[in-house]
Design a protein around this motif. Structure first.
Motif, mmCIF file in Angstrom:
data_model
loop_
_atom_site.group_PDB
_atom_site.id
_atom_site.type_symbol
_atom_site.label_atom_id
_atom_site.label_comp_id
_atom_site.label_asym_id
_atom_site.label_seq_id
_atom_site.Cartn_x
_atom_site.Cartn_y
_atom_site.Cartn_z
ATOM 1 N N THR A 55 5.125 13.027 -10.811
ATOM 2 C CA THR A 55 6.032 13.239 -9.673
ATOM 3 C C THR A 55 7.234 12.309 -9.736
ATOM 4 N N THR A 56 7.005 11.027 -9.975
ATOM 5 C CA THR A 56 8.092 10.040 -9.978
ATOM 6 C C THR A 56 7.653 8.793 -10.731
ATOM 7 N N SER A 57 8.632 8.006 -11.150
ATOM 8 C CA SER A 57 8.342 6.731 -11.814
ATOM 9 C C SER A 57 8.477 5.555 -10.858
ATOM 10 N N PHE A 58 8.886 5.847 -9.612
ATOM 11 C CA PHE A 58 9.199 4.780 -8.665
ATOM 12 C C PHE A 58 8.363 4.891 -7.391
ATOM 13 N N ALA A 59 7.984 3.733 -6.866
ATOM 14 C CA ALA A 59 7.306 3.712 -5.572
ATOM 15 C C ALA A 59 8.287 4.190 -4.507
ATOM 16 N N PRO A 60 7.831 4.999 -3.551
ATOM 17 C CA PRO A 60 8.740 5.487 -2.517
ATOM 18 C C PRO A 60 9.267 4.347 -1.650
ATOM 19 N N SER A 61 10.533 4.395 -1.352
ATOM 20 C CA SER A 61 11.187 3.347 -0.572
ATOM 21 C C SER A 61 10.580 3.241 0.827
ATOM 22 N N GLY A 62 10.324 2.005 1.246
ATOM 23 C CA GLY A 62 9.841 1.755 2.603
ATOM 24 C C GLY A 62 8.353 1.944 2.791
ATOM 25 N N ILE A 63 7.629 2.284 1.724
ATOM 26 C CA ILE A 63 6.180 2.484 1.820
ATOM 27 C C ILE A 63 5.490 1.482 0.904
ATOM 28 N N ASP A 64 4.566 0.733 1.475
ATOM 29 C CA ASP A 64 3.793 -0.248 0.719
ATOM 30 C C ASP A 64 2.884 0.503 -0.257
ATOM 31 N N THR A 65 3.202 0.427 -1.548
ATOM 32 C CA THR A 65 2.524 1.238 -2.555
ATOM 33 C C THR A 65 1.748 0.376 -3.546
ATOM 34 N N THR A 66 0.487 0.752 -3.761
ATOM 35 C CA THR A 66 -0.374 0.069 -4.726
ATOM 36 C C THR A 66 -0.960 1.102 -5.676
ATOM 37 N N SER A 67 -0.846 0.848 -6.967
ATOM 38 C CA SER A 67 -1.450 1.719 -7.977
ATOM 39 C C SER A 67 -2.555 0.935 -8.682
ATOM 40 N N ILE A 68 -3.795 1.388 -8.484
ATOM 41 C CA ILE A 68 -4.948 0.781 -9.147
ATOM 42 C C ILE A 68 -5.359 1.717 -10.280
ATOM 43 N N TYR A 69 -5.417 1.197 -11.488
ATOM 44 C CA TYR A 69 -5.726 2.057 -12.634
ATOM 45 C C TYR A 69 -6.621 1.292 -13.608
ATOM 46 N N LYS A 88 5.938 9.201 7.791
ATOM 47 C CA LYS A 88 4.595 9.330 8.382
ATOM 48 C C LYS A 88 3.528 8.541 7.637
ATOM 49 N N VAL A 89 3.937 7.880 6.540
ATOM 50 C CA VAL A 89 2.984 7.122 5.728
ATOM 51 C C VAL A 89 3.370 5.654 5.747
ATOM 52 N N ASP A 90 2.384 4.807 6.050
ATOM 53 C CA ASP A 90 2.604 3.361 6.036
ATOM 54 C C ASP A 90 2.303 2.795 4.651
ATOM 55 N N LYS A 91 1.117 3.134 4.126
ATOM 56 C CA LYS A 91 0.705 2.610 2.827
ATOM 57 C C LYS A 91 0.179 3.751 1.958
ATOM 58 N N LEU A 92 0.458 3.637 0.660
ATOM 59 C CA LEU A 92 -0.054 4.576 -0.323
ATOM 60 C C LEU A 92 -0.804 3.792 -1.383
ATOM 61 N N VAL A 93 -2.051 4.186 -1.623
ATOM 62 C CA VAL A 93 -2.841 3.578 -2.698
ATOM 63 C C VAL A 93 -3.296 4.701 -3.620
ATOM 64 N N THR A 94 -3.015 4.567 -4.913
ATOM 65 C CA THR A 94 -3.483 5.572 -5.864
ATOM 66 C C THR A 94 -4.535 4.942 -6.774
ATOM 67 N N LEU A 95 -5.546 5.734 -7.109
ATOM 68 C CA LEU A 95 -6.636 5.306 -7.990
ATOM 69 C C LEU A 95 -6.588 6.175 -9.242
ATOM 70 N N GLY A 96 -6.147 5.594 -10.339
ATOM 71 C CA GLY A 96 -5.962 6.397 -11.549
ATOM 72 C C GLY A 96 -5.023 7.550 -11.294
ATOM 73 N N GLY A 97 -3.994 7.300 -10.508
ATOM 74 C CA GLY A 97 -3.067 8.350 -10.095
ATOM 75 C C GLY A 97 -2.211 8.865 -11.238
ATOM 76 N N ALA A 98 -2.050 10.183 -11.291
ATOM 77 C CA ALA A 98 -1.131 10.786 -12.269
ATOM 78 C C ALA A 98 0.276 10.741 -11.679
ATOM 79 N N ASN A 99 0.666 9.559 -11.264
ATOM 80 C CA ASN A 99 1.856 9.355 -10.434
ATOM 81 C C ASN A 99 3.154 9.806 -11.090
ATOM 82 N N ARG A 100 3.277 9.545 -12.380
ATOM 83 C CA ARG A 100 4.549 9.831 -13.048
ATOM 84 C C ARG A 100 4.782 11.324 -13.278
#
Length: 199
Positions: free
Chosen positions: A139-153, A125-137
């Motif tokens: 949850t995971t160390s990897f961008a989800p497969s098939g989703i255009d992911t950008t991490s801005i920090y 259900k998600v096309d693109k994910l953009v995180t801003l100073g995301g505490a991403n790790r």
């Protein structure tokens, strides 16, 4: 002879510029058609993205396609918040008729968004994910497969350190001289965000 040549040259250049501009406009229009859902961090609210929304509206996004969720757990509980994101995204999809949304998460909103994608059916259900100073790790160390992911920090972020934001397989973009909260009100961040959503 020279007049005719210049006339043909001028018409040719005008034609090329028109086609080029039309192609760019179509790309931006297509990007702005996808609803954007903003996900706040710890102690935040849906109002945290007011300035980013205002910027995107100046760049062609319709205010009817910009949504902010107010998460139930201000402490970032992954289960509660990811379930709320799932329900919110489904409501946005039903309301707009769009198959997918783009997610923009700040701070813990990045981790909660990733949890939703990986564990609550958000991957379809998600096309693109953009995180801003995301505490991403968290949850995971990897961008989800098939989703255009950008991490801005920010390298100056003292709340979520850069290593927590960086994801393997994502486009990781470092900005400088911006605080953690400042990521929500930064011209350079807005430009990167626009690029990430508009590609």
């Amino acid at each position: 002879m020279m007049k005719k040549f210049l006339s043909v040259l001028f018409v040719s250049i005008a034609f090329i510029l028109t086609i080029s501009t039309f192609g760019q406009a179509s790309k931006v229009e297509a990007a702005t058609d996808t609803p954007v859902v903003f996900v706040h961090g710890l102690g935040g609210s849906d109002t945290n993205f007011a300035l980013i929304k205002r910027y995107l509206r100046t760049q062609g996004w319709d205010s009817d396609n910009l949504y902010g969720i107010d998460l139930p757990s201000k402490q970032g509980n992954q289960e509660l918040n990811s379930a709320a994101i799932r329900n919110f995204v489904d409501n946005v999809r039903n309301e707009t008729g769009s198959d997918k949304v783009n997610l923009v998460g700040h701070s813990m909103g990045g981790a909660n968004s990733l949890y939703y994608i990986l564990h609550k059916g958000g991957d379809s259900k998600v096309d693109k994910l953009v995180t801003l100073g995301g505490a991403n790790r968290l949850t995971t160390s990897f961008a989800p497969s098939g989703i255009d992911t950008t991490s801005i920090y920010s390298t100056n972020d003292l709340i979520v350190r850069p290593y927590l934001s960086i994801l393997s397989g994502a486009e990781n973009i470092a900005v400088y001289g911006v605080s953690h909260i400042g990521l929500l009100n930064s011209y350079q961040v807005n430009q990167h965000l626009r690029g990430a959503l508009g590609e």
